[in-house]
Design a protein around this motif. Sequence first.
Motif, PDB file in Angstrom:
ATOM      1  N   SER A  78     -37.082   7.909  23.276  1.00 42.93           N
ATOM      2  CA  SER A  78     -37.311   8.697  21.873  1.00 42.93           C
ATOM      3  C   SER A  78     -36.198   9.320  21.662  1.00 42.93           C
ATOM      4  O   SER A  78     -36.147   9.828  20.532  1.00 42.93           O
ATOM      5  CB  SER A  78     -38.678   9.794  22.151  1.00 42.93           C
ATOM      6  N   TYR A  79     -35.126   9.557  22.348  1.00 43.28           N
ATOM      7  CA  TYR A  79     -34.017  10.620  22.058  1.00 43.28           C
ATOM      8  C   TYR A  79     -32.810   9.953  22.755  1.00 43.28           C
ATOM      9  O   TYR A  79     -32.597  10.401  23.763  1.00 43.28           O
ATOM     10  CB  TYR A  79     -34.353  11.776  22.417  1.00 43.28           C
ATOM     11  N   THR A  81     -29.895  10.209  21.705  1.00 40.44           N
ATOM     12  CA  THR A  81     -28.800  11.340  21.102  1.00 40.44           C
ATOM     13  C   THR A  81     -28.313  12.260  22.269  1.00 40.44           C
ATOM     14  O   THR A  81     -27.135  12.476  21.971  1.00 40.44           O
ATOM     15  CB  THR A  81     -29.434  12.081  19.992  1.00 40.44           C
ATOM     16  N   ASN A  91     -24.584   1.050  18.537  1.00 39.48           N
ATOM     17  CA  ASN A  91     -24.016   0.679  17.605  1.00 39.48           C
ATOM     18  C   ASN A  91     -23.033  -0.328  17.548  1.00 39.48           C
ATOM     19  O   ASN A  91     -22.773  -1.090  16.685  1.00 39.48           O
ATOM     20  CB  ASN A  91     -23.290   1.965  16.770  1.00 39.48           C
TER      21      ASN A  91
ATOM     22  N   TRP B 117     -34.948  13.506  10.937  1.00 38.42           N
ATOM     23  CA  TRP B 117     -34.218  12.871  12.234  1.00 38.42           C
ATOM     24  C   TRP B 117     -33.251  11.795  12.080  1.00 38.42           C
ATOM     25  O   TRP B 117     -32.809  11.523  13.098  1.00 38.42           O
ATOM     26  CB  TRP B 117     -35.595  12.103  12.841  1.00 38.42           C
ATOM     27  N   ASP B 123     -24.654   7.949  13.028  1.00 39.42           N
ATOM     28  CA  ASP B 123     -24.645   7.774  14.421  1.00 39.42           C
ATOM     29  C   ASP B 123     -25.928   8.517  15.173  1.00 39.42           C
ATOM     30  O   ASP B 123     -25.688   9.151  16.120  1.00 39.42           O
ATOM     31  CB  ASP B 123     -23.419   7.715  15.288  1.00 39.42           C
ATOM     32  N   VAL B 124     -26.895   8.783  14.676  1.00 37.19           N
ATOM     33  CA  VAL B 124     -28.168   9.392  15.130  1.00 37.19           C
ATOM     34  C   VAL B 124     -29.590   8.437  15.517  1.00 37.19           C
ATOM     35  O   VAL B 124     -29.859   7.778  14.766  1.00 37.19           O
ATOM     36  CB  VAL B 124     -28.707  10.401  14.073  1.00 37.19           C
ATOM     37  N   LEU B 125     -29.810   8.372  16.882  1.00 40.70           N
ATOM     38  CA  LEU B 125     -30.714   7.595  17.196  1.00 40.70           C
ATOM     39  C   LEU B 125     -31.668   8.435  18.194  1.00 40.70           C
ATOM     40  O   LEU B 125     -31.759   8.232  19.426  1.00 40.70           O
ATOM     41  CB  LEU B 125     -30.157   6.597  18.237  1.00 40.70           C
ATOM     42  N   GLY B 126     -32.252   9.471  17.524  1.00 44.06           N
ATOM     43  CA  GLY B 126     -33.208  10.218  18.300  1.00 44.06           C
ATOM     44  C   GLY B 126     -34.303  10.780  17.443  1.00 44.06           C
ATOM     45  O   GLY B 126     -33.976  11.308  16.468  1.00 44.06           O
ATOM     46  N   VAL B 127     -35.564  10.683  17.792  1.00 40.34           N
ATOM     47  CA  VAL B 127     -36.502  11.158  17.000  1.00 40.34           C
ATOM     48  C   VAL B 127     -37.250  12.303  17.642  1.00 40.34           C
ATOM     49  O   VAL B 127     -37.891  13.121  17.175  1.00 40.34           O
ATOM     50  CB  VAL B 127     -37.478  10.046  16.412  1.00 40.34           C
TER      51      VAL B 127
END
Lengths: 221, 213
Positions: A78-79, A81, A91, B117, B123-127
């Motif tokens: 889920s995260y 980041t 990426n 989100w 570069d953001v891959l988080g919900v």
Amino acid sequence: MTSVRRVSAEQAISRVRSGDVVMVGGFGLVGAPLTLIDALVETSDARDLTIVSNNVGEAGRGLGLLLRQGRIRKAIASYFTSNPEAVAAVNAGQLDYQLLPQGTFAEAIRAAGAGLGGFYTPVGAGTLLAEGKEERLIDGVPHLLERPLRADVALVHAARADELGNLWYRGTARNFNPLMAAAAGLTIAEAGEIVPVGGIEPEAVATPHLYVDLLVGAKRL
Amino acid sequence: MSGDPRTRIAARAALELEPGDVVNLGIGIPNLIPGILAPDAGVVIHTENGLLGVGPRPAQDAVDPDLVDAAKLPVTALPGAAYFDSADSFAMIRGGHVDVAVLGALQVSAAGDIANWAVPGRDVLGVGGAMDLVVGARRVIVTMTATTGAGEPKVVPECTYPLTARGAADVVVTELSVFRLREGRLVLVELLGGATLDDVARATSAAYEVELG
């Protein structure tokens, strides 16, 4: 009653095969099975792994070490980041991924452990994360069909286990661990402390022993 | 209200909370609220990583590594607290048992749509738990600065960033004002920190009605 099989971290991790789906407990590093992750990083050659874990560790810590070794093919989380290296790997096209809302992620694991074929949730309807999912109106509200998340192997951490494999978790270190313990073909638990049967009050058992296949002493509580 | 804008926003959002409310606080501005709330405010804080009854941050020498909030920062547990697993925690959220979610956003639309989100091209891959919270909590309070660092309004006609959920916001608190969503209408109800109607108009690209207190 027979005791759960007690093995070393290295013996337990030898059961992980290349191409396996591996669930790893923990919210960030809290409640993460760091003894088993270290053994996976240091003593195993298993590659092309699909990792199911809320985060992909942190840069150079926990699952972040496995990522640096290039042994994770896909991550379901889920995260991402929390680990900038995981974001960079996605990426750069080096890491396949599936991003799920955290409640959907948890429930999908629970559903697998509970023998369900999935569930409908209103969460994520009408967003990018709905792409490719069946949408259905229930009482007038759009819901998404979410499928169960199963694994070949689950790695979980508990503060305490008894010799049968009953598990007790401490504080917020519980998080995904009991769900994952139920959702895998082989569940390997590490415990900070292993006590005789009766050492955990029956009411305090959060993971009953029938879910646990192998028990390993953890390097920390 | 004084201090920096983020603290002022958190302080105003805290006034929306009522005794007995079970409240989930997002990362950033909402996480300033525990330091602002009076100890007798009667608010119960839920954190989605598995704790109801979050207490104040511990002293450095009293940090428990098994006790963190959703920001992964150390917390304490109050008497009467309860721990649970992540599936139970999100069942509480989706099931409508959490009264209020306070969270940050990148954009809120005139219809109460929330985007918080992802930023296209970034570069953001988080919900995390954001989508569950805005869908499940009975009241959703958005706390954010009125504009981006580049001065772009964040209360917009339509969200251009990826959505978290449609029509989910109930209250929007910025350093300039308070908006409420009333049956799908965006209404400016309060000016903050000496801001004028013109200040809000300049910082807002969405259409809104004005019904000051």
